[in-house]
Write a protein that holds these residues in place. Structure first.
Motif, PDB file in Angstrom:
ATOM      1  N   PRO A 106     -11.553  -2.773 -10.213  1.00 47.57           N
ATOM      2  CA  PRO A 106     -10.623  -2.380  -9.142  1.00 47.57           C
ATOM      3  C   PRO A 106      -9.903  -1.048  -9.394  1.00 47.57           C
ATOM      4  N   ILE A 107     -10.161  -0.401 -10.540  1.00 51.10           N
ATOM      5  CA  ILE A 107      -9.376   0.767 -10.951  1.00 51.10           C
ATOM      6  C   ILE A 107     -10.247   2.015 -10.924  1.00 51.10           C
ATOM      7  N   GLU A 108      -9.782   3.026 -10.201  1.00 51.23           N
ATOM      8  CA  GLU A 108     -10.466   4.321 -10.156  1.00 51.23           C
ATOM      9  C   GLU A 108      -9.554   5.368 -10.783  1.00 51.23           C
ATOM     10  N   VAL A 144      -2.051   2.587  -4.203  1.00 51.16           N
ATOM     11  CA  VAL A 144      -2.485   1.215  -3.988  1.00 51.16           C
ATOM     12  C   VAL A 144      -3.093   1.140  -2.598  1.00 51.16           C
ATOM     13  N   ARG A 145      -4.326   0.676  -2.554  1.00 53.51           N
ATOM     14  CA  ARG A 145      -5.062   0.601  -1.290  1.00 53.51           C
ATOM     15  C   ARG A 145      -5.746  -0.754  -1.230  1.00 53.51           C
ATOM     16  N   ASP A 180       0.839  -1.194   0.000  1.00 49.60           N
ATOM     17  CA  ASP A 180       0.000   0.000   0.000  1.00 49.60           C
ATOM     18  C   ASP A 180       0.872   1.242   0.000  1.00 49.60           C
ATOM     19  N   GLY A 181       0.440   2.256  -0.714  1.00 48.62           N
ATOM     20  CA  GLY A 181       1.207   3.502  -0.758  1.00 48.62           C
ATOM     21  C   GLY A 181       0.850   4.305  -1.985  1.00 48.62           C
ATOM     22  N   ILE A 182       1.457   5.480  -2.083  1.00 45.89           N
ATOM     23  CA  ILE A 182       1.253   6.367  -3.231  1.00 45.89           C
ATOM     24  C   ILE A 182       2.569   6.456  -3.994  1.00 45.89           C
ATOM     25  N   TYR A 183       2.521   6.144  -5.257  1.00 44.85           N
ATOM     26  CA  TYR A 183       3.706   6.120  -6.106  1.00 44.85           C
ATOM     27  C   TYR A 183       3.526   7.180  -7.196  1.00 44.85           C
ATOM     28  N   LYS A 184       4.510   8.033  -7.318  1.00 40.50           N
ATOM     29  CA  LYS A 184       4.368   9.201  -8.190  1.00 40.50           C
ATOM     30  C   LYS A 184       5.382   9.149  -9.327  1.00 40.50           C
TER      31      LYS A 184
END
Length: 588
Positions: free
Chosen positions: A326-328, A267-268, A238-242
């Motif tokens: 699963p994709i927003e 990713v959550r 889980d995390g935010i990847y930029k």
């Protein structure tokens, strides 16, 4: 009340046979379409999509063609329902292309046939194809266009056949307001034949297995795809990847003013959220992207491609609407990825290819073995048009020039190939020279060296045309300034270019995006597409591969040593001891 799902009683063999039939039907539909089509963009480039959909518009299966076409069709069907409501009947054949109601963009026409069984709507057979012209301000393609109305004719769920009866007046309206009526007529009729085949095959399945069994299989097949994608998402921490900020050249009118692409991937659990907040506001030209018809399918395609690559998967996972769940995608209204009506959104492909590459680069940090270095991530889509002096009729040719993939873990990149969310073929030069007043002098790999890396970047193409008549040229390109990114120590790639009258006193560098630019008879146009980025430190590349690149003429002798740290003997064999010493010192 039982919570048992409808498909739990279906035996695995029946499930597999029906599911396999869905995929075969979609492929057969596409074969009919591109074999019958008149225009080269569909017939040769296969710029099309075909498939079956349930009564809610969920995708059940898709053809092996351009993912942007098929992935947008659920939006087309939603648009048709918006305009027609309950006025969808057996025997209807519906034409639709409104980019604010599901279409991928205006020239991508869709034919949608509702499928009825026992008087009940049970699904849709549908396809899309890029036609040569839709009657807008510019023949073929356009970028600098004032609004969505200037793009061409919008067919808001119009019925070419109403309850089985052909609407002759509507056909005349559709064909008499474009520059290429014969080609459009042939393409639309091919699309109808393709959709009718899908309708017939779907009804045959129902007759054989029963409606309840077929519909239960549809639900299970979509649930299965969703489950498989969620399993792969859950493997990512889980995390935010930029991704690094990406820059598009300009909007096709305000040259020199780059447009920003900001991309983060969160990713959550088993969900992925792609956030485009911070990307450029919508622009005043056609360089915007329809949200439903293009931004969403591009995102779905690249996420699935990274996480469920068919080449590396142990099991077959079908492409259907289960993949989408699963994709927003967050794209604020009023930005280039979600414009407000009535902004034009005709020229949208470079942006969505860059969007796909941005997602790829964002995930490179956490999925280095599943992602690539920066790809060419552009579409050099060009249209050429003129009027025949003999007939007074327009001739129009649309081409999509190949790009290149970035280097990847364990493998060098692919050269001169459509990539990411594009999937079109190249047109045979011989046929084009027979049909258009143009001659091709070059069609080859670029001469510049590929981006260095442990695994090198792919090489773009060089294509040069000579024109025998005055020609209107519209170019929908990009990436003349922001080179594809290398990763993990790999070198950046090469930017693209458009050069009029190369190697002459009249040589002139052109912008990537042009609308109705006049090319005079006798002029030449040299197109170079971007070369992609390298993956990994070049000093870790296998020396034997470096030597092969040198022998193949891909790199110069000085590059062998200066970039890759490989020392050659006088007989052009590798000095292994000197190479190891040189590399060890360089890596310190």
């Amino acid at each position: 009340m039982s919570n048992k799902k409808s498909y739990e009683n279906i035996d695995p063999v029946t499930l597999g046979v029906i599911a396999g039939s869905f995929n075969s039907i979609a492929k057969e539909m596409a074969l009919v379409l591109y074999r019958m089509a008149y225009s080269s963009i569909i017939r040769e480039s296969e710029d099309l999509g075909a498939g079956l959909f349930d009564s809610d518009g969920n995708e059940l299966c898709e053809s092996d063609s351009t993912p942007m076409h098929i992935g947008s069709l659920p939006g087309y069907i939603k648009g048709v329902k918006h305009f027609l409501g309950n006025d969808i009947n057996e025997g209807d054949i519906i034409l639709h292309n409104n980019p604010y109601h599901g279409a991928s963009h205006t020239p991508d026409l869709a034919i949608i046939i509702p499928i009825f069984y026992g008087g009940k709507l049970v699904g849709f057979a549908a396809n899309t194809g890029h036609v040569l012209d839709v009657g807008g301000m510019s023949p073929g393609l356009m970028v600098d266009v004032v609004d969505v109305f200037a793009e061409g004719k919008h067919y808001n769920a119009v019925k070419l056949y109403d309850k089985g009866k052909k609407d002759e007046a509507m056909w005349r309206h559709v064909l008499e307001n474009v520059r290429t009526p014969n080609e459009n007529k042939g393409d639309i009729e091919a699309m109808i034949a393709s959709a009718k085949l899908g309708q017939r095959r779907y009804l045959e399945l129902i007759d054989r297995y029963g409606l309840d069994t077929v519909q239960a299989t549809e639900k299970r097949w979509m649930d299965y795809s969703e489950e498989m994608l969620r399993k792969e998402i859950e493997k990512i921490p889980d995390g935010i990847y930029k991704a690094p900020t990406g820059w598009l050249d300009d909007d096709g009118r305000n040259y020199g003013e780059p447009l920003k692409i900001e991309t983060s991937v969160e990713v959550r659990g088993s969900d992925i959220i792609v956030d485009l907040t911070g990307s450029s506001p919508q622009v005043e030209t056609g360089y915007n992207v329809p949200y439903s018809g293009s931004t969403l399918p591009a995102t779905y395609t690249i996420v699935r491609s990274i996480l469920l690559d068919e080449a590396n998967s142990e099991v077959f996972v079908p492409q259907n609407s289960g993949i989408f769940k699963p994709i927003e995608v967050v794209a604020p209204l009023g930005t280039i990825f979600n414009p407000k009506f009535p902004a034009s959104c005709f020229a949208r492909f470079n942006q969505i290819n860059r969007l796909a590459d941005q997602i790829n680069l964002a995930l490179a940090e956490v999925l280095p073995e599943k992602t690539t270095a920066g790809n060419s991530a552009h579409v050099s889509a060009n249209s050429y048009a003129g009027v025949s002096p003999d007939t007074g009729a327009y001739w129009i040719y649309i081409e999509i020039n190949e790009g290149s993939y970035g280097g990847r873990f364990g493998k060098d990149a692919m050269d001169s190939v459509d990539n990411l969310v594009a999937n079109t073929r190249n047109n045979p030069i011989e046929e084009l020279e027979m049909r258009t007043p143009m001659r091709c002098h070059r069609y080859e790999l670029r001469e510049e060296e590929p981006a260095a890396g442990q695994w090198r970047g792919g090489i773009g193409i060089a294509r040069e045309w000579e024109f025998f008549t005055d020609t209107l040229f519209s170019g929908e390109g990009d990436r003349h300034f922001d080179a594809p990114k290398g990763v993990l120590g790999g070198a950046d790639g090469q930017t693209g270019s458009l050069i009029l009258n190369s190697n002459s006193q009249k040589e002139k560098n052109l912008h990537a995006k042009l609308t109705n630019f006049k090319i005079n008879a006798g002029d030449t146009l040299l197109i170079k597409t971007p070369s992609a980025g390298g993956y990994g430190n070049p000093l870790e590349r296998d020396p034997e591969q470096v030597l092969e690149d040198f022998k193949d003429g891909l790199i110069a002798k000085r590059t062998v040593k200066d970039v890759y740290g490989v020392i050659l003997k006088s007989d052009l064999t590798i000095d292994e001891v000197a190479t190891a010493d040189y590399r060890n010192n360089s890596l310190k």
